[in-house]
Design a protein around this motif. Structure first.
Motif, PDB file in Angstrom:
ATOM      1  N   HIS A   1      -2.824  10.651  16.979  1.00  0.00           N
ATOM      2  CA  HIS A   1      -1.902   9.530  17.213  1.00  0.00           C
ATOM      3  C   HIS A   1      -1.544   8.945  15.853  1.00  0.00           C
ATOM      4  O   HIS A   1      -2.341   9.028  14.912  1.00  0.00           O
ATOM      5  CB  HIS A   1      -2.549   8.470  18.099  1.00  0.00           C
ATOM      6  CG  HIS A   1      -3.019   9.013  19.415  1.00  0.00           C
ATOM      7  ND1 HIS A   1      -2.151   9.545  20.349  1.00  0.00           N
ATOM      8  CD2 HIS A   1      -4.262   9.151  19.936  1.00  0.00           C
ATOM      9  CE1 HIS A   1      -2.853   9.968  21.399  1.00  0.00           C
ATOM     10  NE2 HIS A   1      -4.133   9.740  21.168  1.00  0.00           N
ATOM     11  N   ALA A   2      -0.372   8.348  15.755  1.00  0.00           N
ATOM     12  CA  ALA A   2       0.084   7.859  14.450  1.00  0.00           C
ATOM     13  C   ALA A   2       0.156   6.338  14.405  1.00  0.00           C
ATOM     14  O   ALA A   2       0.414   5.676  15.411  1.00  0.00           O
ATOM     15  CB  ALA A   2       1.465   8.434  14.139  1.00  0.00           C
ATOM     16  N   ALA A   3      -0.066   5.814  13.195  1.00  0.00           N
ATOM     17  CA  ALA A   3       0.264   4.423  12.869  1.00  0.00           C
ATOM     18  C   ALA A   3       1.133   4.473  11.615  1.00  0.00           C
ATOM     19  O   ALA A   3       0.892   5.297  10.728  1.00  0.00           O
ATOM     20  CB  ALA A   3      -0.993   3.608  12.619  1.00  0.00           C
ATOM     21  N   VAL A   4       2.150   3.624  11.564  1.00  0.00           N
ATOM     22  CA  VAL A   4       3.121   3.674  10.466  1.00  0.00           C
ATOM     23  C   VAL A   4       3.269   2.292   9.828  1.00  0.00           C
ATOM     24  O   VAL A   4       3.253   1.286  10.525  1.00  0.00           O
ATOM     25  CB  VAL A   4       4.502   4.185  10.953  1.00  0.00           C
ATOM     26  CG1 VAL A   4       4.378   5.606  11.519  1.00  0.00           C
ATOM     27  CG2 VAL A   4       5.116   3.260  12.003  1.00  0.00           C
ATOM     28  N   ALA A   5       3.401   2.277   8.495  1.00  0.00           N
ATOM     29  CA  ALA A   5       3.523   0.983   7.800  1.00  0.00           C
ATOM     30  C   ALA A   5       3.740   1.185   6.314  1.00  0.00           C
ATOM     31  O   ALA A   5       3.601   2.283   5.785  1.00  0.00           O
ATOM     32  CB  ALA A   5       2.254   0.150   7.994  1.00  0.00           C
ATOM     33  N   LEU A   6       4.022   0.052   5.675  1.00  0.00           N
ATOM     34  CA  LEU A   6       3.938  -0.045   4.220  1.00  0.00           C
ATOM     35  C   LEU A   6       2.615  -0.756   3.932  1.00  0.00           C
ATOM     36  O   LEU A   6       2.389  -1.878   4.392  1.00  0.00           O
ATOM     37  CB  LEU A   6       5.088  -0.883   3.656  1.00  0.00           C
ATOM     38  CG  LEU A   6       6.501  -0.444   4.055  1.00  0.00           C
ATOM     39  CD1 LEU A   6       7.532  -1.425   3.471  1.00  0.00           C
ATOM     40  CD2 LEU A   6       6.793   0.976   3.581  1.00  0.00           C
ATOM     41  N   HIS A   7       1.725  -0.097   3.216  1.00  0.00           N
ATOM     42  CA  HIS A   7       0.444  -0.687   2.820  1.00  0.00           C
ATOM     43  C   HIS A   7       0.705  -1.992   2.057  1.00  0.00           C
ATOM     44  O   HIS A   7       1.723  -2.122   1.382  1.00  0.00           O
ATOM     45  CB  HIS A   7      -0.269   0.336   1.921  1.00  0.00           C
ATOM     46  CG  HIS A   7      -1.669  -0.002   1.576  1.00  0.00           C
ATOM     47  ND1 HIS A   7      -1.995  -0.939   0.620  1.00  0.00           N
ATOM     48  CD2 HIS A   7      -2.848   0.491   2.038  1.00  0.00           C
ATOM     49  CE1 HIS A   7      -3.317  -1.021   0.513  1.00  0.00           C
ATOM     50  NE2 HIS A   7      -3.853  -0.157   1.364  1.00  0.00           N
ATOM     51  N   PRO A   8      -0.209  -2.966   2.148  1.00  0.00           N
ATOM     52  CA  PRO A   8       0.012  -4.229   1.411  1.00  0.00           C
ATOM     53  C   PRO A   8       0.280  -4.044  -0.080  1.00  0.00           C
ATOM     54  O   PRO A   8       0.987  -4.848  -0.677  1.00  0.00           O
ATOM     55  CB  PRO A   8      -1.299  -4.991   1.627  1.00  0.00           C
ATOM     56  CG  PRO A   8      -1.900  -4.421   2.846  1.00  0.00           C
ATOM     57  CD  PRO A   8      -1.424  -3.006   2.965  1.00  0.00           C
ATOM     58  N   ASN A   9      -0.282  -3.008  -0.691  1.00  0.00           N
ATOM     59  CA  ASN A   9      -0.003  -2.784  -2.115  1.00  0.00           C
ATOM     60  C   ASN A   9       1.326  -2.070  -2.346  1.00  0.00           C
ATOM     61  O   ASN A   9       1.835  -2.059  -3.464  1.00  0.00           O
ATOM     62  CB  ASN A   9      -1.138  -1.993  -2.767  1.00  0.00           C
ATOM     63  CG  ASN A   9      -2.408  -2.811  -2.876  1.00  0.00           C
ATOM     64  OD1 ASN A   9      -2.357  -4.039  -2.927  1.00  0.00           O
ATOM     65  ND2 ASN A   9      -3.545  -2.146  -2.886  1.00  0.00           N
ATOM     66  N   GLU A  10       1.871  -1.477  -1.294  1.00  0.00           N
ATOM     67  CA  GLU A  10       3.154  -0.764  -1.423  1.00  0.00           C
ATOM     68  C   GLU A  10       4.321  -1.751  -1.501  1.00  0.00           C
ATOM     69  O   GLU A  10       5.281  -1.533  -2.237  1.00  0.00           O
ATOM     70  CB  GLU A  10       3.315   0.188  -0.226  1.00  0.00           C
ATOM     71  CG  GLU A  10       4.621   0.945  -0.166  1.00  0.00           C
ATOM     72  CD  GLU A  10       4.789   2.017  -1.231  1.00  0.00           C
ATOM     73  OE1 GLU A  10       5.855   2.669  -1.225  1.00  0.00           O
ATOM     74  OE2 GLU A  10       3.888   2.217  -2.073  1.00  0.00           O
ATOM     75  N   ALA A  11       4.230  -2.853  -0.752  1.00  0.00           N
ATOM     76  CA  ALA A  11       5.349  -3.818  -0.716  1.00  0.00           C
ATOM     77  C   ALA A  11       5.676  -4.375  -2.107  1.00  0.00           C
ATOM     78  O   ALA A  11       6.838  -4.306  -2.537  1.00  0.00           O
ATOM     79  CB  ALA A  11       5.042  -4.942   0.276  1.00  0.00           C
TER      80      ALA A  11
END
Length: 296
Positions: free
Chosen positions: A78-88
């Motif tokens: 299963h997937a979860a998708v996001a911008l990591h807090p350090n990516e922003a």
């Protein structure tokens, strides 16, 4: 071979297979794209010891696309998708001196962050994407100048998770009070998971009252992690999850060697010991909790 060379070889060697669990569980948070070998190999090795499901987590646009594609291709992923807090902040301010250890990058400003968030939003709508994360706040690697971008991104992910009816997966490093504040201000999604739970027993009680899931990783086995063991002891059984965060946070006695989903049983056994419960009973609860948290 010198003893030093032998030690170095050990550090890069994959730890041995643990004894299989009697009741299958899920690895609630892993990064297969950062591990060596193929997805098939990782899944087969995990299944051989009773880890039959994994949640593959994206940390940027490219990794989130990969997570969604991999979940579409494998029933046990299963997937979860996001911008990591350090990516922003990297997207907004750039990363000229490689502070993030992710490679240098030019600044894109607020417009670039909105563009990246729009792509995460598109991926979050896909049926095999079960979570929005890992998002949250990280004050360990991002300095004060990055806080605004982090919090803006975090709030956008909270809204996205609620709108799509997906789990929210939180990365909280050295930022407990602010993470809890943002969740309160925005209104947390129905299913909120503190990945690699890093608070103490007192914070575990706050999370429990709010109904937040707490996912424990291999660092619960580290000598200096009594605060995590205290938290794991008081977390309600229906809100407990287990994860690897592989390739990071390999449990003792293999700390420093490559982590992978097949090592979940080591952490399950450590949690069972901390809580003074039967391994099979704990595994049964962990499996049910992960399915409930991610809606699969």
């Amino acid at each position: 071979m010198s003893s030093n060379a032998g030690r170095n070889a050990d550090i890069s060697a994959a730890p041995p297979l643990p004894a299989p669990l009697g009741v299958p569980v899920a690895d609630s948070h892993t990064h297969l794209d950062m591990q060596s070998g193929t997805v098939e190999e990782a899944l087969a090795k995990a299944a051989s010891v009773g880890v039959t499901t994994v949640v593959q987590v994206g940390c940027d646009v490219r990794g989130s696309r990969w997570a969604a594609e991999t979940a579409a291709a494998y029933d046990s992923v299963h997937a979860a998708v996001a911008l990591h807090p350090n990516e922003a902040p990297r997207i907004v301010h750039g990363d000229p001196d490689n502070w993030s250890r992710q490679g240098a990058r030019r600044a894109g400003g607020a417009a670039a962050l909105d563009e990246a968030l729009a792509e995460i939003d598109r991926l979050a709508a896909l049926p095999h994407v079960k979570g929005v994360g890992e998002t949250g706040l990280d004050y360990f690697r991002t300095g004060p100048e990055g806080k605004e971008a982090q919090e803006y991104s975090f709030r956008a992910h909270v809204e996205m998770a609620k709108r799509h009816g997906k789990a929210l997966v939180i990365h909280d490093r050295d930022a407990h009070a602010d993470v809890l504040r943002v969740l309160k201000e925005e209104g947390a999604p129905e299913r909120t998971v503190f990945h690699c739970y890093s608070g103490d027993a007192e914070m575990a009680e706050i999370c429990a009252r709010a109904g937040y899931f707490m996912s424990f990783a291999g660092n619960v086995t580290f000598k200096n992690a009594q605060n995590l063991r205290d938290a794991a002891a008081v977390a309600p059984p229906e809100l407990l999850l287990v994860e690897t965060d592989a390739p990071f946070l390999t449990p003792a006695p293999y700390r420093g060697r490559p982590n992978a989903p097949y090592l979940v049983p080591v952490t399950v056994r450590a949690l069972a010991a901390v809580r003074g419960v039967d391994e099979d009973a704990l595994a049964t609860a962990l499996a049910a909790n992960t399915a409930r948290a991610f809606g699969y």
